[in-house]
Design an enzyme around this catalytic site. Structure first.
Site, PDB file in Angstrom:
ATOM      1  N   HIS A  27      11.220  -2.910  -5.108  1.00  0.00           N
ATOM      2  CA  HIS A  27      10.236  -1.896  -5.463  1.00  0.00           C
ATOM      3  C   HIS A  27      10.800  -1.043  -6.600  1.00  0.00           C
ATOM      4  CE1 HIS A  27       7.753   1.713  -3.689  1.00  0.00           C
ATOM      5  NE2 HIS A  27       7.118   1.146  -4.677  1.00  0.00           N
TER       6      HIS A  27
ATOM      7  N   GLU B 174       8.094  -2.917   0.630  1.00  0.00           N
ATOM      8  CA  GLU B 174       8.432  -1.640  -0.034  1.00  0.00           C
ATOM      9  C   GLU B 174       8.403  -0.471   0.946  1.00  0.00           C
ATOM     10  OE1 GLU B 174       5.324  -1.610  -3.107  1.00  0.00           O
ATOM     11  OE2 GLU B 174       4.336   0.013  -2.045  1.00  0.00           O
TER      12      GLU B 174
ATOM     13  N   HIS C  78      -1.796  -3.948  -1.737  1.00  0.00           N
ATOM     14  CA  HIS C  78      -1.628  -2.613  -1.149  1.00  0.00           C
ATOM     15  C   HIS C  78      -2.119  -2.547   0.299  1.00  0.00           C
ATOM     16  CE1 HIS C  78      -1.418  -1.359  -5.518  1.00  0.00           C
ATOM     17  NE2 HIS C  78      -0.311  -0.880  -4.989  1.00  0.00           N
TER      18      HIS C  78
ATOM     19  N   TRP D  30      -3.990   2.123   4.558  1.00  0.00           N
ATOM     20  CA  TRP D  30      -3.257   2.771   3.468  1.00  0.00           C
ATOM     21  C   TRP D  30      -4.121   3.115   2.273  1.00  0.00           C
ATOM     22  CZ3 TRP D  30       0.337   1.757  -0.914  1.00  0.00           C
ATOM     23  CH2 TRP D  30       1.266   2.812  -1.014  1.00  0.00           C
TER      24      TRP D  30
ATOM     25  N   ARG E  23      10.945  -6.810  -0.674  1.00  0.00           N
ATOM     26  CA  ARG E  23      10.786  -5.740  -1.675  1.00  0.00           C
ATOM     27  C   ARG E  23      11.491  -4.436  -1.330  1.00  0.00           C
ATOM     28  NH1 ARG E  23       8.278  -4.950  -5.639  1.00  0.00           N
ATOM     29  NH2 ARG E  23       6.870  -3.263  -5.067  1.00  0.00           N
TER      30      ARG E  23
ATOM     31  N   ASP F 112      -0.725  -6.963  -6.388  1.00  0.00           N
ATOM     32  CA  ASP F 112      -0.416  -6.120  -5.228  1.00  0.00           C
ATOM     33  C   ASP F 112      -1.714  -5.810  -4.483  1.00  0.00           C
ATOM     34  OD1 ASP F 112       0.583  -4.282  -3.435  1.00  0.00           O
ATOM     35  OD2 ASP F 112       1.679  -3.100  -4.928  1.00  0.00           O
TER      36      ASP F 112
ATOM     37  N   GLU G 258       1.468  -9.518  -3.142  1.00  0.00           N
ATOM     38  CA  GLU G 258       2.285  -8.496  -2.475  1.00  0.00           C
ATOM     39  C   GLU G 258       1.493  -7.699  -1.442  1.00  0.00           C
ATOM     40  OE1 GLU G 258       3.888  -5.776  -5.363  1.00  0.00           O
ATOM     41  OE2 GLU G 258       4.142  -4.208  -3.869  1.00  0.00           O
TER      42      GLU G 258
ATOM     43  N   ASN H 290       8.006   9.594  -1.406  1.00  0.00           N
ATOM     44  CA  ASN H 290       6.775  10.037  -2.067  1.00  0.00           C
ATOM     45  C   ASN H 290       5.770  10.666  -1.097  1.00  0.00           C
ATOM     46  OD1 ASN H 290       5.117  10.334  -4.270  1.00  0.00           O
ATOM     47  ND2 ASN H 290       4.428   8.201  -4.308  1.00  0.00           N
TER      48      ASN H 290
ATOM     49  N   GLU I 293      10.849  -4.770 -10.080  1.00  0.00           N
ATOM     50  CA  GLU I 293       9.686  -4.041 -10.601  1.00  0.00           C
ATOM     51  C   GLU I 293      10.132  -2.969 -11.590  1.00  0.00           C
ATOM     52  OE1 GLU I 293       7.415  -1.975  -7.618  1.00  0.00           O
ATOM     53  OE2 GLU I 293       5.739  -1.594  -8.981  1.00  0.00           O
TER      54      GLU I 293
ATOM     55  N   ARG J 163       2.310  -7.529 -13.428  1.00  0.00           N
ATOM     56  CA  ARG J 163       1.476  -7.297 -12.250  1.00  0.00           C
ATOM     57  C   ARG J 163       0.100  -6.861 -12.736  1.00  0.00           C
ATOM     58  NH1 ARG J 163       1.839  -2.382  -7.868  1.00  0.00           N
ATOM     59  NH2 ARG J 163       0.295  -1.488  -9.271  1.00  0.00           N
TER      60      ARG J 163
ATOM     61  N   ASP K 110       7.903   6.666  -8.433  1.00  0.00           N
ATOM     62  CA  ASP K 110       8.350   7.624  -7.412  1.00  0.00           C
ATOM     63  C   ASP K 110       9.763   7.314  -6.921  1.00  0.00           C
ATOM     64  OD1 ASP K 110       6.257   5.612  -6.396  1.00  0.00           O
ATOM     65  OD2 ASP K 110       7.323   6.053  -4.537  1.00  0.00           O
TER      66      ASP K 110
ATOM     67  N   HIS L  46       3.451  -3.306 -15.089  1.00  0.00           N
ATOM     68  CA  HIS L  46       2.074  -3.225 -14.578  1.00  0.00           C
ATOM     69  C   HIS L  46       1.078  -3.326 -15.729  1.00  0.00           C
ATOM     70  CE1 HIS L  46       3.257  -0.621 -10.836  1.00  0.00           C
ATOM     71  NE2 HIS L  46       4.026  -1.684 -10.979  1.00  0.00           N
TER      72      HIS L  46
ATOM     73  N   TYR M  51      -6.950   1.911  -6.055  1.00  0.00           N
ATOM     74  CA  TYR M  51      -5.556   2.344  -6.045  1.00  0.00           C
ATOM     75  C   TYR M  51      -4.753   1.487  -7.024  1.00  0.00           C
ATOM     76  CZ  TYR M  51      -0.990   3.667  -4.250  1.00  0.00           C
ATOM     77  OH  TYR M  51       0.285   4.145  -4.141  1.00  0.00           O
TER      78      TYR M  51
HETATM   79  C1  CS2 Z   1       3.150   0.133  -5.445  1.00  0.00           C
HETATM   80  C2  CS2 Z   1       3.531   1.574  -5.539  1.00  0.00           C
HETATM   81  O1  CS2 Z   1       4.789  -0.287  -7.047  1.00  0.00           O
HETATM   82  C3  CS2 Z   1       4.161  -0.760  -6.115  1.00  0.00           C
HETATM   83  O2  CS2 Z   1       4.271  -1.899  -5.745  1.00  0.00           O
HETATM   84  O3  CS2 Z   1       2.799  -0.342  -4.205  1.00  0.00           O
HETATM   85  O4  CS2 Z   1       2.648   2.149  -6.457  1.00  0.00           O
HETATM   86  C4  CS2 Z   1       3.471   2.366  -4.266  1.00  0.00           C
HETATM   87  O5  CS2 Z   1       2.176   2.442  -3.832  1.00  0.00           O
HETATM   88  C5  CS2 Z   1       4.076   3.715  -4.439  1.00  0.00           C
HETATM   89  O6  CS2 Z   1       5.387   3.555  -4.844  1.00  0.00           O
HETATM   90  C6  CS2 Z   1       3.970   4.550  -3.183  1.00  0.00           C
HETATM   91  O7  CS2 Z   1       4.820   5.617  -3.225  1.00  0.00           O
HETATM   92 MG    MG Z   2       3.423  -2.363  -3.925  1.00  0.00          MG
END
Ligand code: CS2
Ligand code: MG
Length: 402
Positions: free
Chosen positions: A312, A262, A212, A402, A283, A210, A236, A37, A339, A147, A316, A122, A159
């Protein structure tokens, strides 16, 4: 059997996907996901300029040897670009081998270890009421694990949460968009969010969250501790994980289960985390961690330390990765959860799939191979569009994780 041709297909049916298709002299072919991605074209060049010429004439059944050849032969080991390219080859070769054996991939891996695969979806909302609403909708769709991500009061955008309340795509603009992050506001708000979700929906549903990579280890310890009354399935990516040892600090302070990986691409990225029992779920998944061949090694190693898989599965990662992952999930003894961020109808018109969803669970399908294919002529109608992941700054302008 010999590899006669390999081609890289790039398309954007709503988001970018890179696919490797490997053809053989016996008419069998296999496909692998090569999507990284926000950096898609670098994998395209790695495959087209270096790997594809090396594959021509090789025996596609020698999956392990080809993996080692590409990994060791590069001299420059590891790294997301190279490992995504290797993963694409590996996935396509497992697809070919399973088709040649006339078996669904999970049978080739050792057969299924369960009847169905639990997935989490999600639930995102711009504020508390809309997040609670989204959780309710996910429960109505039959999901057993959700999630939960929410906009934070006083923070303009978060995010993982769509501004308009719809679906979100992580790569959201031609050049990286910038958003502002406040650790203080986030840490103060998040326990309230989970208290409300539990109050409204009870204890039966699995809840995940998450972070992030936004916290420091001691902040992650605090969050995990304050979330303990709400019994999360996992917390996460609480911190960036380059320093594996830093997870000790989180572990010392909380019993909230920890998931990470991930962005990992090598077994060495998680070796210390696993063998020191600093995490509960790994993950890393097929497309970014060297394919089925390396994932099998990671999962077997993790099993020795009571660590389970939690692949993960954001949008993407193409339906090809999802298909291969679900076959792996069906087999892997130390499975935890998968996921599931659903692909759009348009994406699924380009990629046909054999996997099926029902009441919070998936099954991978019984077609031989991994069961996912690409419609090349349709893919051509959706050319690549550059899209980048966002960056974050603290309120004073400091570039943040990030
Ligand atoms: C996220 C994703 O799915 C997840 O757990 O962290 O949205 C991730 O940020 C994206 O796949 C990044 O490409
Ligand atoms: Mg994630």
């Amino acid at each position: 059997m010999k590899i006669t041709e390999a081609k890289v297909i790039v398309c954007c049916p709503g988001r970018n996907f890179v696919t490797l298709k490997i053809m053989t002299d016996e008419g069998l072919y296999g496909v692998g996901d090569a999507t990284l991605n926000g950096r898609e074209k670098s994998v395209v060049a790695y495959l087209e300029d270096y790997i594809v010429p090396m594959l021509i004439g090789k025996d596609p059944q020698r999956i392990e040897d080809i993996w080692q050849y590409l990994y060791r032969g590069a001299y420059w080991r590891r790294g997301p670009v190279g490992m995504t390219a290797i993963a694409a080859v590996d996935t396509a070769l497992w697809d070919i081998k399973a088709k040649a054996a006339n078996m669904p991939l999970y049978q080739l891996l050792g057969g299924r270890s369960r009847d169905k695969i639990m997935v989490y979806t999600h639930a995102n909302g711009a504020d508390l009421p809309s997040t609670l609403d989204a959780v309710g909708k996910a429960i109505d769709q039959g999901y057993k694990a959700i999630r939960v991500q929410s906009g934070i009061p006083g923070v303009a955008s978060t995010y993982g949460v769509a501004k308009d309340g719809g679906k979100y795509e992580p790569a959201d603009s031609d050049l990286p968009s910038e958003s502002v992050w406040s650790t203080e506001k986030y840490l103060n708000y998040t326990p309230t969010l989970f208290a409300e979700v539990r109050r409204q929906y009870g204890d039966d549903i699995h809840l995940l969250h998450d972070v992030h990579h936004r916290l420091t280890p001691i902040e992650a310890g605090r969050l995990g501790k304050e979330l303990e009354p709400y019994h999360l399935f996992w917390m996460e990516d609480a911190v960036p994980a380059e320093n594996q040892e830093s997870f000790k600090l989180i572990r010392q302070h909380t019993t909230t289960p920890i998931a990470v990986g991930e962005v990992f691409n090598s077994i060495h990225d998680c070796r210390e985390l696993i063998q020191n029992q600093l995490i509960d779920y790994i993950r890393s998944t097929i497309v970014h961690a060297g394919g089925i061949t390396q994932l099998r090694r990671i999962a077997d190693f993790a099993a020795l330390y009571h660590v389970r898989t939690g692949f993960h599965g954001a949008t993407d990662l193409s339906p090809i990765c999802m298909g291969a992952a679900l076959h792996f999930d069906y087999w892997v003894p130390n499975f935890g959860i998968q996921e599931h961020m659903p692909h759009s109808e348009l994406m699924e018109s380009v990629f046909s799939r054999d996997y099926q969803y029902k009441d919070g669970y998936f099954t991978p399908g019984e077609k031989s191979g991994h069961g996912v294919d690409i419609d090349e002529s349709l893919a051509k109608k959706y050319p690549y569009q550059r899209a980048c992941l966002p960056v974050n700054r603290l309120e004073d302008g400091t570039l943040w994780n990030w």
